[in-house]
Write an enzyme that holds these catalytic residues in place. Structure first.
Site, PDB file in Angstrom:
ATOM      1  N   SER A  91       0.794  -1.236   0.000  1.00 41.61           N
ATOM      2  CA  SER A  91       0.000   0.000   0.000  1.00 41.61           C
ATOM      3  C   SER A  91       0.820   1.277   0.000  1.00 41.61           C
ATOM      4  CB  SER A  91      -0.965   0.006   1.187  1.00 41.61           C
ATOM      5  OG  SER A  91      -2.050  -0.860   0.945  1.00 41.61           O
ATOM      6  N   LYS A  94       0.181   3.603  -2.811  1.00 40.04           N
ATOM      7  CA  LYS A  94      -0.877   4.619  -2.792  1.00 40.04           C
ATOM      8  C   LYS A  94      -0.318   6.040  -2.841  1.00 40.04           C
ATOM      9  CE  LYS A  94      -4.516   1.943  -0.457  1.00 40.04           C
ATOM     10  NZ  LYS A  94      -3.967   0.594  -0.533  1.00 40.04           N
ATOM     11  N   TYR A 196     -10.525   2.555   5.555  1.00 44.32           N
ATOM     12  CA  TYR A 196      -9.428   2.234   4.653  1.00 44.32           C
ATOM     13  C   TYR A 196      -9.880   1.143   3.701  1.00 44.32           C
ATOM     14  CZ  TYR A 196      -4.647   1.204   3.197  1.00 44.32           C
ATOM     15  OH  TYR A 196      -3.503   1.016   2.470  1.00 44.32           O
TER      16      TYR A 196
END
Length: 416
Positions: A91, A94, A196
């Site tokens: 992640s 991101k 999330y």
């Protein structure tokens, strides 16, 4: 920045509101911390079995102030960690996707507050899960407002991951046997809560649509090549794979078991939410560019006012950052800073309060599933990254390595 009038007002207002928040002043860093102290900390944690190996780096706006690599890439082997070790950063992808989206906002190709469905029709007419009836049937209704890019970037869109949302997990099991149900309903109305989830996957798709490029090519042309990030990519070369760290699983007795590296096929689709591999030096270059207001000497990827907006609270009083796991094998419960108010900007989590012995208020941070972490502290003018390859996420012993590294950076740095 070429924003709509509404975007300009909201964007400027968010920056102004964030600047009004109470902040604890922090000394600027003028010189490198005592690196031998941090070396000793990281080596001790590796020797204690907190991680098989670790690479950690920190920088000011102008220079690298710490770099260290300790342990091995795979437990039971002699392949030692080095600064150029390749990690799956999950992640932490991101942040790249957020940068890409804001570049396109600057260019007038995306807007923050218009309905995203104008670009991606799959985001039109979203359904919200309102719970389950007595028979366990999902109760769906139309969302009360459209999804926007701002909500996708701040995780207030309503999309949520099943790893940290029991309702998503429950719904998914039912929807697998009922093709009439929407695949990914929202868990709440946009702009009402934080969760999330897969919002950045949708952002990545928006980037592809308006740029006319696949996400990997867009990253390469607009972020990675301009910053010289040669070891950051969705697909690794044979040479990079030879430098890659193995994933390790924390067993119930606390020991770590190395998992074999699996050669992956060349990807044909690219996720805005994960999938990138990188190195600590590469990723620190990106962090340093953001710390510098969007660029390095001769290399600008964002404008300073854009970075300021990305790095300030964009969700008001909505609480963020605390996750409850549905799969302890993949993730522990997540609360990185107990007792500290957490919010979200356009590119990551922001601590409203200072962290004891560490980062100042207003710092930006996030992480990757395999226990890779970063932070950007504008007040102290420090950015840091630490990379390990361990499951579950938020592994307590890996977090201890992270915290001790951060404290070592701030404890050893000399004020300007």
């Amino acid at each position: 920045m070429r924003l709509s009038r509404r975007d300009t007002l909201l964007f400027t207002g968010a920056v102004a509101a964030a600047s009004a928040l109470p902040r604890v002043s922090a000394p600027a860093i003028a010189a490198a911390p005592r690196t031998t102290d941090i070396d000793a900390i990281l080596k001790a944690r590796v020797d204690a079995g907190d991680a098989p190996g670790v690479v950690a780096m920190a920088a000011t706006k102008d220079s690298v102030i710490y770099q260290g690599a300790f342990g091995v890439r795979a437990k039971g082997t002699s392949a030692t960690m080095s600064l150029d070790t390749v990690f799956a950063i999950a992640s932490m992808t991101k942040l790249l996707t957020s940068v890409a989206a804001m570049q396109l906002v600057e260019r007038g190709k995306l807007t923050l507050d218009e309905p995203a469905a104008r670009i991606d029709p799959t985001l039109d007419a979203p359904q919200v899960l309102d719970g389950f009836d007595a028979k366990g049937t999902p109760q769906l209704r139309p969302a009360r407002k459209p999804i926007t890019l701002r909500q996708l970037l701040t995780h207030t869109s309503g999309f949520s991951y099943q790893l940290w949302d029991a309702n998503v997990l429950r719904y998914g099991k039912i929807a697998r046997n009922d093709p009439a149900l929407p695949r990914t309903p929202l868990m709440f109305d946009p702009d009402t809560r934080w969760a999330y989830g897969g919002s950045l996957d949708r952002v990545g798709h928006l980037v592809e649509i308006v740029s006319g490029q696949t996400l990997d090519r867009y990253f390469r042309d607009n972020i990675l090549d301009p910053l010289g990030m040669r070891d950051t990519a969705y697909a690794t070369t044979d040479a990079q794979r030879a430098r890659q760290a193995n994933l390790h699983i924390r067993k119930p007795d606390g020991t770590l078991a190395a998992q074999p590296l699996v050669k992956q096929a060349e990807p044909k689709e690219f996720s805005g939410g994960g999938g990138i591999k990188s190195t600590a030096p590469d990723y620190l270059t990106l962090l340093q560019a953001i710390l510098n207001g969007g660029g390095l000497p001769g290399k600008r990827i964002l404008r300073p006012q854009t970075v300021e907006g990305m790095s300030t609270n964009q969700i008001g009083d909505i609480a963020a950052g605390i996750l409850r796991t549905t799969s302890p094998a993949l993730s522990n419960d997540v609360d990185f800073f107990p007792g500290i108010r957490l919010r979200w900007g356009l590119a990551g989590m922001i601590n409203i309060d200072p962290v004891r012995e560490g980062r100042a208020a207003g710092s930006q941070t996030w992480a990757g599933l395999y226990n890779t972490y970063y932070w950007i502290d504008p007040a102290s003018r420090i950015a840091g990254v630490i990379m390990m390859q361990i499951l579950p996420f938020a592994d307590r012993r890996a977090l201890n390595v992270y915290r001790q590294f951060e404290r070592g950076i701030y404890r050893g740095a000399r004020p300007a």
